[in-house]
Design a protein around this motif. Sequence first.
Motif, PDB file in Angstrom:
ATOM      1  N   ILE A   1      -6.683   1.060   4.457  1.00  0.00           N
ATOM      2  CA  ILE A   1      -6.300   1.262   3.061  1.00  0.00           C
ATOM      3  C   ILE A   1      -6.990   2.502   2.492  1.00  0.00           C
ATOM      4  N   ALA A   2      -8.309   2.560   2.648  1.00  0.00           N
ATOM      5  CA  ALA A   2      -9.059   3.692   2.093  1.00  0.00           C
ATOM      6  C   ALA A   2      -8.673   5.001   2.775  1.00  0.00           C
ATOM      7  N   GLY A   3      -8.451   4.960   4.096  1.00  0.00           N
ATOM      8  CA  GLY A   3      -8.093   6.173   4.824  1.00  0.00           C
ATOM      9  C   GLY A   3      -6.785   6.763   4.361  1.00  0.00           C
ATOM     10  N   ASN A   4      -5.750   5.939   4.246  1.00  0.00           N
ATOM     11  CA  ASN A   4      -4.464   6.431   3.769  1.00  0.00           C
ATOM     12  C   ASN A   4      -4.554   6.968   2.352  1.00  0.00           C
TER      13      ASN A   4
ATOM     14  N   VAL B   1       2.369   9.799  -5.268  1.00  0.00           N
ATOM     15  CA  VAL B   1       2.854  11.119  -4.845  1.00  0.00           C
ATOM     16  C   VAL B   1       3.919  11.624  -5.806  1.00  0.00           C
ATOM     17  N   LEU B   2       4.892  10.758  -6.126  1.00  0.00           N
ATOM     18  CA  LEU B   2       6.010  11.185  -6.967  1.00  0.00           C
ATOM     19  C   LEU B   2       5.626  11.309  -8.436  1.00  0.00           C
ATOM     20  N   SER B   3       4.505  10.695  -8.817  1.00  0.00           N
ATOM     21  CA  SER B   3       4.009  10.906 -10.182  1.00  0.00           C
ATOM     22  C   SER B   3       3.294  12.247 -10.304  1.00  0.00           C
ATOM     23  N   ALA B   4       2.858  12.793  -9.162  1.00  0.00           N
ATOM     24  CA  ALA B   4       2.135  14.066  -9.175  1.00  0.00           C
ATOM     25  C   ALA B   4       3.030  15.244  -8.825  1.00  0.00           C
TER      26      ALA B   4
ATOM     27  N   LEU C   1       0.814  -1.214   0.000  1.00  0.00           N
ATOM     28  CA  LEU C   1       0.000   0.000   0.000  1.00  0.00           C
ATOM     29  C   LEU C   1       0.846   1.261   0.000  1.00  0.00           C
ATOM     30  N   ALA C   2       1.742   1.387   0.978  1.00  0.00           N
ATOM     31  CA  ALA C   2       2.539   2.610   1.091  1.00  0.00           C
ATOM     32  C   ALA C   2       3.418   2.837  -0.136  1.00  0.00           C
ATOM     33  N   PRO C   3       4.140   1.818  -0.654  1.00  0.00           N
ATOM     34  CA  PRO C   3       4.911   2.056  -1.876  1.00  0.00           C
ATOM     35  C   PRO C   3       4.048   2.519  -3.049  1.00  0.00           C
ATOM     36  N   ALA C   4       2.839   1.949  -3.175  1.00  0.00           N
ATOM     37  CA  ALA C   4       1.952   2.374  -4.266  1.00  0.00           C
ATOM     38  C   ALA C   4       1.568   3.840  -4.111  1.00  0.00           C
ATOM     39  N   LEU C   5       1.309   4.271  -2.883  1.00  0.00           N
ATOM     40  CA  LEU C   5       0.959   5.672  -2.654  1.00  0.00           C
ATOM     41  C   LEU C   5       2.166   6.591  -2.856  1.00  0.00           C
TER      42      LEU C   5
ATOM     43  N   ALA D   1       6.027  10.220   5.564  1.00  0.00           N
ATOM     44  CA  ALA D   1       4.929   9.603   6.312  1.00  0.00           C
ATOM     45  C   ALA D   1       4.631   8.200   5.792  1.00  0.00           C
ATOM     46  N   LEU D   2       4.625   8.044   4.478  1.00  0.00           N
ATOM     47  CA  LEU D   2       4.316   6.740   3.890  1.00  0.00           C
ATOM     48  C   LEU D   2       5.451   5.742   4.107  1.00  0.00           C
ATOM     49  N   ALA D   3       6.696   6.224   4.149  1.00  0.00           N
ATOM     50  CA  ALA D   3       7.816   5.326   4.457  1.00  0.00           C
ATOM     51  C   ALA D   3       7.685   4.790   5.885  1.00  0.00           C
ATOM     52  N   LEU D   4       7.270   5.654   6.817  1.00  0.00           N
ATOM     53  CA  LEU D   4       7.039   5.208   8.187  1.00  0.00           C
ATOM     54  C   LEU D   4       5.881   4.216   8.250  1.00  0.00           C
ATOM     55  N   ALA D   5       4.807   4.497   7.493  1.00  0.00           N
ATOM     56  CA  ALA D   5       3.669   3.572   7.454  1.00  0.00           C
ATOM     57  C   ALA D   5       4.091   2.222   6.875  1.00  0.00           C
TER      58      ALA D   5
END
Length: 213
Positions: free
Chosen positions: A179-182, A27-30, A19-23, A44-48
Amino acid sequence: MIALVTNTGALALATKALLAPALIVAVLSALSLTQRMAKRLTFALALAFLADIAPGFTPWAHGATSVLFLLALIVYAATLAPYWLRELDGLHLLLAIPYGGVVIGLFLACAGGAGSLLPLLVVYALVLAAVAFLSAGVNPLTWIGGTLLLLSSSVLGMSWFLPGAWIPESDLWVMGSYIAGNALLVLGLLRTVPARRWAPQPSSGASLVIIEG
């Protein structure tokens, strides 16, 4: 979610870690990594991500997962705060009442079973309430995302610390809302950045001009 339904624990742990790597990719695509929003969300996502994989590598999974995701929530709160202040109004302030009530009630219910983790539970509850409260004042996506993260942690906390608590399909509720919240929280924060790569662009089509002479 399918892995949870089929009781495939190893597969559930592995897919949760995606999940976190996909997000982060989203982020980096945007955004460029030089932008402050990209740096904060990536952190934050690396910590998650570390929190997601901790149960597979540590015998003290509850504590490791809680501390790592607590740090992720702190970064989320720091990212949300400036936008919450920008859109400050009376309705946003009133939302502190229900969110605070939920967190206080859950803390009082779970404190007896927390044992040595009680100090961590106190800090976690405060930060979680702050994230849910701040997310409500940014945009609808962050509002829903923050509320779902509150739901996920609440159900998880009850299953860990509330003796005798039984919530039907609690694993599905926890994972689905996590999943949905993140995802919604990250996407909502990305929407606050006008210069994102996939932002809607003004139409460049031809226009009809009528000149009266």
